[in-house]
Design a protein around this motif. Structure first.
Motif, PDB file in Angstrom:
ATOM      1  N   GLY A  15      40.156  43.264  37.047  1.00 16.35           N
ATOM      2  CA  GLY A  15      40.727  42.690  35.825  1.00 16.35           C
ATOM      3  C   GLY A  15      42.047  43.333  35.450  1.00 16.35           C
ATOM      4  O   GLY A  15      42.991  42.642  35.019  1.00 16.35           O
ATOM      5  N   LEU A  64      44.785  42.052  37.851  1.00 11.76           N
ATOM      6  CA  LEU A  64      45.176  40.686  37.484  1.00 11.76           C
ATOM      7  C   LEU A  64      46.064  40.676  36.240  1.00 11.76           C
ATOM      8  O   LEU A  64      47.010  39.887  36.143  1.00 11.76           O
ATOM      9  CB  LEU A  64      43.930  39.839  37.245  1.00 11.76           C
ATOM     10  CG  LEU A  64      43.075  39.514  38.474  1.00 11.76           C
ATOM     11  CD1 LEU A  64      41.822  38.767  38.054  1.00 11.76           C
ATOM     12  CD2 LEU A  64      43.870  38.702  39.480  1.00 11.76           C
ATOM     13  N   SER A  65      45.798  41.554  35.288  1.00 10.02           N
ATOM     14  CA  SER A  65      46.629  41.609  34.077  1.00 10.02           C
ATOM     15  C   SER A  65      48.047  42.064  34.404  1.00 10.02           C
ATOM     16  O   SER A  65      49.010  41.597  33.780  1.00 10.02           O
ATOM     17  CB  SER A  65      45.989  42.545  33.047  1.00 10.02           C
ATOM     18  OG  SER A  65      46.057  43.901  33.473  1.00 10.02           O
ATOM     19  N   ARG A 103      45.720  35.909  30.232  1.00  8.73           N
ATOM     20  CA  ARG A 103      45.447  37.292  29.829  1.00  8.73           C
ATOM     21  C   ARG A 103      44.018  37.437  29.313  1.00  8.73           C
ATOM     22  O   ARG A 103      43.340  38.431  29.581  1.00  8.73           O
ATOM     23  CB  ARG A 103      46.445  37.719  28.749  1.00  8.73           C
ATOM     24  CG  ARG A 103      47.867  37.933  29.269  1.00  8.73           C
ATOM     25  CD  ARG A 103      48.817  38.287  28.152  1.00  8.73           C
ATOM     26  NE  ARG A 103      48.387  39.490  27.451  1.00  8.73           N
ATOM     27  CZ  ARG A 103      48.924  39.898  26.309  1.00  8.73           C
ATOM     28  NH1 ARG A 103      49.865  39.184  25.728  1.00  8.73           N
ATOM     29  NH2 ARG A 103      48.505  41.005  25.742  1.00  8.73           N
ATOM     30  N   CYS A 117      41.802  37.591  32.274  1.00  9.28           N
ATOM     31  CA  CYS A 117      41.854  38.920  32.909  1.00  9.28           C
ATOM     32  C   CYS A 117      40.980  39.918  32.149  1.00  9.28           C
ATOM     33  O   CYS A 117      40.272  40.742  32.766  1.00  9.28           O
ATOM     34  CB  CYS A 117      43.295  39.402  32.970  1.00  9.28           C
ATOM     35  SG  CYS A 117      44.373  38.437  34.038  1.00  9.28           S
TER      36      CYS A 117
END
Length: 602
Positions: free
Chosen positions: A159, A162-163, A232, A235
């Motif tokens: 996560g 990905l952010s 977002r 994420c």
């Protein structure tokens, strides 16, 4: 964005950063132990060992006090890290202002530098806290139960990764949104300023399309930002909530393999109190303060960058003006003001440009004079694009007089000789009489009189600017409605003076009478154009006939204007022949003329 991140990374290469990291170590201990303490306290309470459970909780309080002492030292070391960054930025801004005379330097020092300093400090604290939490949680989970760590840590790191990927996309979308806002403001401002002309010419639909495109682009940019916000949240769901769900779902399986209830509760504590808040904080900081840091620092670095070396000067072969496929639009998504315009203005020609208000006449003047760059196509002045000429060379080639004439406070003589400082009194007097400014000079008290722009009317300022341009050595003169505040007779006298002066004259016409005095006429109609003499355009251009109908000259006036135009063209031709004869005489006096066996005088 890469440049701004590298600048921040270089700022961290200091001993202060090492001290900051060392004082962060005490904060790792309470982060690492609270899950372990909760697990052991829970198991002891369930087993009936209350005092042992209380002891574990007491140990957690003690380590929290130790972490607070470390945090106190961290804030003390933060100033040692941030203030050198601020000093470096101030030096860059001041140095750039000294090189370029940047008037916005004060705003950058007072506001933008402070924004960068504050955001850099905030980002440093957030990233440090995130790193401390991650290390502490990882140590605690591994010491508590490696199986729990294997279930929790991978989705959390996924996560977070990905952010970071979404952050780069967000920076691009924010820049696109800012650009769309600027384009929309420009298009709307242009439409609002011309409301009366739009209503008078029935151009509402055209204006709607002109402003509609920036509106659609701005709406699309806002939708893109909304999509980034949704990504977002996705994420955060992957990194913050997925570990919790996985741990809950795997609870029975873990208990069946010997994991105690307290250990499971300790793992949930690490996720809820440690990982989730840390990820939420770092994503929020990077998405808000991080973008402010990147955008603001980018503006400072752009303004403080050393000036690019000047391009090599290109030689200008005469001053013929050539336009080939010239297209210009105010913005990438805007409707072209000029499109695929082909035009050649020969040396010594007199051209008038006519068309409705807002049709692109002043835009064409700006392009000819190098103040605007074509969107596509080519514009050559003497075989060279104006943008590739040095400022001095371009100033010596053309002179532009806009509608709002520039006059500065000071002696009248300095105003008149601004473009030819070494002009003689006789040359200045000739220029003043030619454009019809003699009475104005007498009223002001002669050439030594002090001029205050506020004391002059708009027409008087135009007369001074016209005399200045007439005196200029530039062979190309562009009058962009430069006589609009003069009466028709004064306008006629000034334009005839420039036509007889020699060189090329381009008149952005305020009255259709200016077209009758020109050798050729360019009619702009939207992104179309027609060119020819008066009789040709009467047959071929409906817009020209319409413009001529608004003026409605009498037959005598029409014949008089055409006759004066023919006389002016004859005088201009004789002037060009006289200048050619003088150049040949200069060549004969200077040395042998090839082909004529004439030796220089001994």
């Amino acid at each position: 964005m890469k440049r701004e991140l590298l600048f921040g990374a270089r700022a961290l290469r200091q001993r202060s950063t090492l001290k900051l990291a060392l004082w962060s170590v005490p904060e790792i201990l309470p982060t690492a132990i609270y899950g372990v303490a909760v697990a052991h306290a829970t198991d002891n309470f369930l087993a009936g060992r209350a005092w042992e459970g209380i002891a574990w909780l007491g140990g957690l309080v003690a380590t929290a006090c130790l972490g607070a002492a470390g945090a106190f030292q961290v804030y003390g070391r933060l100033g040692d890290l941030v203030e050198p960054l601020r000093d470096d930025l101030v030096r860059r801004v001041v140095g750039g202002a000294l090189r370029t005379g940047d008037e916005a330097a004060v705003a950058r020092v007072n506001r933008q530098v402070e924004i960068v300093r504050d955001t850099f400090a905030g980002l440093t604290l957030v990233i440090r806290s995130f790193a401390v939490t991650l290390v502490g949680v990882l140590v605690g989970l591994l010491s508590l139960a490696p199986m729990v760590a294997a279930l929790v840590v991978p989705p959390f790191l996924l996560g977070f990764a990905l952010s970071l990927a979404v952050l780069g996309m967000a920076a691009d979308r924010v820049r696109a949104s800012l650009q769309a806002d600027e384009e929309l403001a420009g298009a709307a401002g242009m439409a609002f300023s011309g409301v009366r002309d739009i209503a008078a010419t029935g151009a509402e639909e055209f204006t709607e399309r002109l402003v509609g495109r920036p509106i659609e682009a701005q709406a699309a940019a806002e939708r893109s930002l909304a999509k980034v916000a949704a990504l977002r949240m996705l994420c955060f769901a992957v990194g913050g909530w997925a570990p919790l769900l996985i741990l809950l779902a795997a609870g029975p399986w873990l208990v069946g393999r010997g994991v105690s209830t307290g250990t499971l509760l300790g793992g949930l504590t690490y996720v809820l109190i440690g990982l989730q808040p840390a990820l939420n904080t770092v994503m929020g900081a990077l998405g808000e303060s991080g973008l402010r840091y990147v955008v603001t620092l980018g503006r400072i670095l752009d303004a403080a960058a050393p000036a690019t070396p000047p391009r090599p000067m290109h030689e200008v072969n005469g001053y013929q003006l050539r336009l080939r496929g010239l297209t210009f639009a105010y913005g990438p998504n805007a409707e072209p003001v000029l499109e695929d315009l082909d035009l050649t203005v020969a040396e010594g020609e007199h051209l008038a440009v006519v068309g409705p208000s807002g049709i692109g006449k002043s835009t064409l003047a700006g392009l000819v004079c190098g103040m605007l760059a074509p969107t596509s196509g080519r514009l050559l002045l003497g075989g060279v694009p104006p943008s590739e000429l040095s400022t001095e060379r371009l100033a010596a080639t053309r002179v532009l007089i806009p509608q709002e004439a520039y006059v500065f406070s000071g002696p009248l003589m300095e105003n008149l000789t601004y473009l030819l400082p070494d002009a003689s009194i006789s040359e200045v007097s000739e220029a003043v009489e030619a454009v019809g400014a003699g009475r104005l000079v007498e009223r002001l008290g002669g050439f030594d009189a002090l001029v205050r722009p506020g004391d002059l009317s708009a027409g008087e300022r135009q007369l001074i600017a016209l005399a200045r341009a007439y005196l200029s050595p530039a062979p190309l003169v562009v009058l962009d409605e430069a006589t609009c505040f003069l009466d028709p007779e004064a306008e006629r006298r000034a334009e005839e003076a420039f036509a007889a002066r020699g060189g090329t004259l381009i008149v952005i016409a305020h009255r259709i009478s200016s077209a009758l005095r020109a050798r050729r006429i360019l009619v702009l109609d939207g992104n179309q154009a027609a060119i020819g003499d008066h009789q040709t355009l009467l047959r071929r251009s409906a817009l020209y006939r319409e413009l001529l109908g608004h003026w409605q000259p009498s037959a005598e006036q029409l014949r008089g204007e055409q006759l004066r135009g023919e006389q002016l063209r004859g005088e201009q031709l004789r002037g060009e022949q006289l200048r050619g004869s003088r150049r040949r005489d200069d060549q004969l006096r200077g040395g042998r003329l090839r082909g004529d066996q004439i030796q220089p005088a001994s």
